[in-house]
Design a protein around this motif. Structure first.
Motif, PDB file in Angstrom:
ATOM      1  N   ASN A 101       0.838  -1.202   0.000  1.00  0.00           N
ATOM      2  CA  ASN A 101       0.000   0.000   0.000  1.00  0.00           C
ATOM      3  C   ASN A 101       0.874   1.252   0.000  1.00  0.00           C
ATOM      4  OD1 ASN A 101      -1.929  -1.966   0.340  1.00  0.00           O
ATOM      5  ND2 ASN A 101      -2.491  -1.365   2.429  1.00  0.00           N
ATOM      6  N   ASN A 102       0.630   2.137  -0.943  1.00  0.00           N
ATOM      7  CA  ASN A 102       1.350   3.428  -1.008  1.00  0.00           C
ATOM      8  C   ASN A 102       2.833   3.241  -0.687  1.00  0.00           C
ATOM      9  OD1 ASN A 102      -1.348   4.273  -1.111  1.00  0.00           O
ATOM     10  ND2 ASN A 102      -1.378   4.560   1.106  1.00  0.00           N
ATOM     11  N   ALA A 151       5.564   5.911   0.381  1.00  0.00           N
ATOM     12  CA  ALA A 151       5.117   6.629   1.577  1.00  0.00           C
ATOM     13  C   ALA A 151       5.195   5.702   2.797  1.00  0.00           C
ATOM     14  CB  ALA A 151       3.698   7.149   1.369  1.00  0.00           C
ATOM     15  N   SER A 152       4.821   4.441   2.608  1.00  0.00           N
ATOM     16  CA  SER A 152       4.876   3.487   3.722  1.00  0.00           C
ATOM     17  C   SER A 152       6.312   3.256   4.181  1.00  0.00           C
ATOM     18  CB  SER A 152       4.244   2.160   3.314  1.00  0.00           C
ATOM     19  OG  SER A 152       2.886   2.334   2.994  1.00  0.00           O
ATOM     20  N   ARG A 184       7.353   5.961   6.400  1.00  0.00           N
ATOM     21  CA  ARG A 184       6.629   5.950   7.659  1.00  0.00           C
ATOM     22  C   ARG A 184       7.154   4.884   8.622  1.00  0.00           C
ATOM     23  NH1 ARG A 184       0.724   8.102   7.032  1.00  0.00           N
ATOM     24  NH2 ARG A 184       0.139   6.141   6.102  1.00  0.00           N
ATOM     25  N   ASN A 222       2.323   8.283  11.472  1.00  0.00           N
ATOM     26  CA  ASN A 222       1.137   7.436  11.242  1.00  0.00           C
ATOM     27  C   ASN A 222      -0.125   8.284  11.284  1.00  0.00           C
ATOM     28  OD1 ASN A 222       2.230   4.915  10.791  1.00  0.00           O
ATOM     29  ND2 ASN A 222       2.508   4.520  12.980  1.00  0.00           N
ATOM     30  N   ILE A 260       1.470  12.215   3.841  1.00  0.00           N
ATOM     31  CA  ILE A 260       2.864  12.167   3.372  1.00  0.00           C
ATOM     32  C   ILE A 260       2.857  12.162   1.857  1.00  0.00           C
ATOM     33  CG2 ILE A 260       4.885  10.682   3.132  1.00  0.00           C
ATOM     34  CD1 ILE A 260       4.290   9.422   5.712  1.00  0.00           C
ATOM     35  N   ARG A 292       1.775   8.998  -2.544  1.00  0.00           N
ATOM     36  CA  ARG A 292       0.987   9.717  -1.532  1.00  0.00           C
ATOM     37  C   ARG A 292       0.410   8.721  -0.543  1.00  0.00           C
ATOM     38  NH1 ARG A 292      -3.186  10.553  -5.735  1.00  0.00           N
ATOM     39  NH2 ARG A 292      -2.248   8.551  -6.202  1.00  0.00           N
ATOM     40  N   SER A 293       0.393   9.105   0.713  1.00  0.00           N
ATOM     41  CA  SER A 293      -0.316   8.282   1.694  1.00  0.00           C
ATOM     42  C   SER A 293      -1.815   8.499   1.486  1.00  0.00           C
ATOM     43  CB  SER A 293       0.086   8.689   3.107  1.00  0.00           C
ATOM     44  OG  SER A 293      -0.430   9.979   3.397  1.00  0.00           O
ATOM     45  N   ASN A 294      -2.631   7.625   2.077  1.00  0.00           N
ATOM     46  CA  ASN A 294      -4.085   7.773   1.915  1.00  0.00           C
ATOM     47  C   ASN A 294      -4.562   9.163   2.334  1.00  0.00           C
ATOM     48  OD1 ASN A 294      -4.432   5.247   0.907  1.00  0.00           O
ATOM     49  ND2 ASN A 294      -4.942   4.302   2.893  1.00  0.00           N
ATOM     50  N   GLU A 295      -3.951   9.689   3.411  1.00  0.00           N
ATOM     51  CA  GLU A 295      -4.367  11.002   3.907  1.00  0.00           C
ATOM     52  C   GLU A 295      -4.079  12.077   2.867  1.00  0.00           C
ATOM     53  OE1 GLU A 295      -2.162   9.025   5.379  1.00  0.00           O
ATOM     54  OE2 GLU A 295      -3.336   8.124   6.988  1.00  0.00           O
TER      55      GLU A 295
END
Length: 419
Positions: free
Chosen positions: A8-9, A12-13, A16, A23, A27, A40-43
């Motif tokens: 996932n991402n 970015a992960s 992190r 978290n 990002i 990109r992170s989900n946010e």
DNA sequence: TCTGGGGTCCTAGGACCC
DNA sequence: TCTGGGGTCCTAGGACCC
């Protein structure tokens, strides 16, 4: 069944993992030269930041929402990737590493396996061992596994990040849900054409006639249709030697001098030579290209490339740098502000089958010489030994304002833990 | 001011061969 | 009006992927 494990991402992960304070926070990760947003992170996705967006257009939005920005740190991502892949291998009879952040697993012929439970265990193990969250899709064909993966990613709670398409019902449900442009292998252009025809979902695409698909989307489109219908035509692929190898860069500023361009191009040729030797290959043709800044309409534009057939196959730094410079000499025009250049080597063959020419051959002394250079550069740090045509002082002038440490590949960057 | 990098496969058409 | 049949190789461009 095929399984597709997708991080996932991923970039970015990776960032992190070593910054748990981030978290739940947005990002983004930038491309080389800090030019575009490539992860990109989900946010961050929720803020409406699109993939590939130029950084300068979104700087205000990033600042306002306290988005954490990272320069690309490929040595970190590459190392994290191989850690993830090594864990997947322990769960699978056969794995195909498809990209830096995804792998297919072949479960054909494996009966009596509870795939849901196995997928969940794999996910937990990868998360615990590396900190990287993954989603898993499982289905009778690779294209359907891709679709299943999308569902797992979209509904992590309901699927526990593992979705299996193992019945006609689930297959149809997935196809009616999946937009046609999100089918693996249907890109922007085909999607646009299909939408005009009223083909909105993957299911609608499977209802088109074979002849229409063949005519308009070639054999590639027809394969996709079959895969969506549940007929497996894409097999597992093994790791093959590259058929072309490229080293290309945008510059951190615009260059006008021949000498600057020549330094860049010969350095790119040397990097290509190193990549060739890593896969034990030779090349027998090369393309060199240069161009000005296409985004600046106020500047004079110039763009040219040249393909050089080499008189012999080689992977020598010296010979490839020499040919690259010869090609550059032919296409360089003064008084332009160059922004990008690159070297691509092609006609790749194996070192073991070196075809000798009657008249002119690669200098045989270069073989042991390159071996020695590679050994020294590997041991003492890359670029200890360079050619005289390369810039001695230059290490890497890329813009990397937000670079994170190489936590896992550099001794001086190893993380410290206070207990 | 600022806009990434690295790949693969397929097809149509031209040039050429006998 | 009507002008053979069967091939290969190369290149440029399109489409796609991450």
């Amino acid at each position: 069944m095929f399984a597709l494990i997708d991080c996932n991402n991923f970039y970015a992960s990776c960032e992190r993992v070593f910054r748990p304070d981030l978290n739940g926070k947005p990002i983004v990760v930038l491309s080389n030269n800090d030019g575009c947003i490539i992860a990109r992170s989900n946010e961050a996705k929720a803020l409406g930041i699109p993939m590939g967006a130029p950084l300068f257009q979104y700087e205000a939005l990033l600042k306002k929402n306290h988005v954490h920005v990272f320069s690309a740190n490929f040595s970190l991502y590459g190392d994290m990737s191989s850690r993830v892949m090594r864990i997947i291998e322990t769960f699978a009879p056969k794995i195909e590493i498809y990209s830096i952040d995804e792998a297919f697993v072949d479960y054909r012929g494996c009966y009596d396996v509870d795939l849901q439970a196995m997928g969940e265990t794999m996910r937990k193990t990868i998360l615990r061992s590396t900190g990287i969250p993954v989603s898993i899709g499982i289905a009778p064909t690779k294209v359907l596994a891709k679709a299943a993966n999308r569902i797992a990613k979209k509904y992590p709670e309901r699927t526990r990040s593992v979705h299996i398409i193992d019945s006609e019902d689930l297959r149809l449900k997935a196809l009616r849900w999946l937009e046609v442009g999100d089918v693996w292998g249907i890109g922007y252009r085909h999607a646009r054409r299909l939408k005009v025809l009223g083909v909105d979902r993957a299911f609608d695409f499977t209802q088109l006639s074979d002849s229409w698909v063949l005519r308009n989307m070639s054999i590639v489109g027809l394969r996709l249709k079959k895969e969506l219908l549940g007929e497996s035509v894409l097999d597992m692929e093994s790791l093959k030697d590259k058929k072309s190898i490229a080293t290309t860069r945008s510059f951190e500023k615009r260059y006008t001098e021949y000498s600057d361009l020549s330094e860049r191009v010969t350095t790119f040729a040397v990097t290509c030579a190193e990549k060739l030797r890593r896969q034990k290959s030779l090349c027998q043709s090369m393309m060199v290209f240069i161009h000005t800044d296409g985004h600046r309409e106020d500047l004079q534009q110039y763009s040219r490339n040249m393909v050089l057939k080499l008189p012999f196959a080689t992977n020598s730094n010296i010979e490839l740098a020499h040919f690259a410079d010869a090609a550059l000499r032919k296409i360089f025009k003064p008084n332009y502000a160059y922004k990008k250049a690159g070297v691509i080597v092609m006609d790749i063959s194996s070192e073991k089958e070196r075809q000798l020419s009657l008249f002119e051959n690669s200098n045989p002394k270069h073989v042991p010489l390159m071996k020695a250079i590679d050994r020294i550069n590997h041991k003492e740090g890359r670029l200890v030994i360079k050619l005289a045509c390369q810039d001695f002082k230059r290490t890497w002038k890329m813009n990397q304002t937000h670079l994170s440490p190489r936590y896992t590949t550099n001794f001086s960057d190893i993380i410290q833990v206070s207990a």
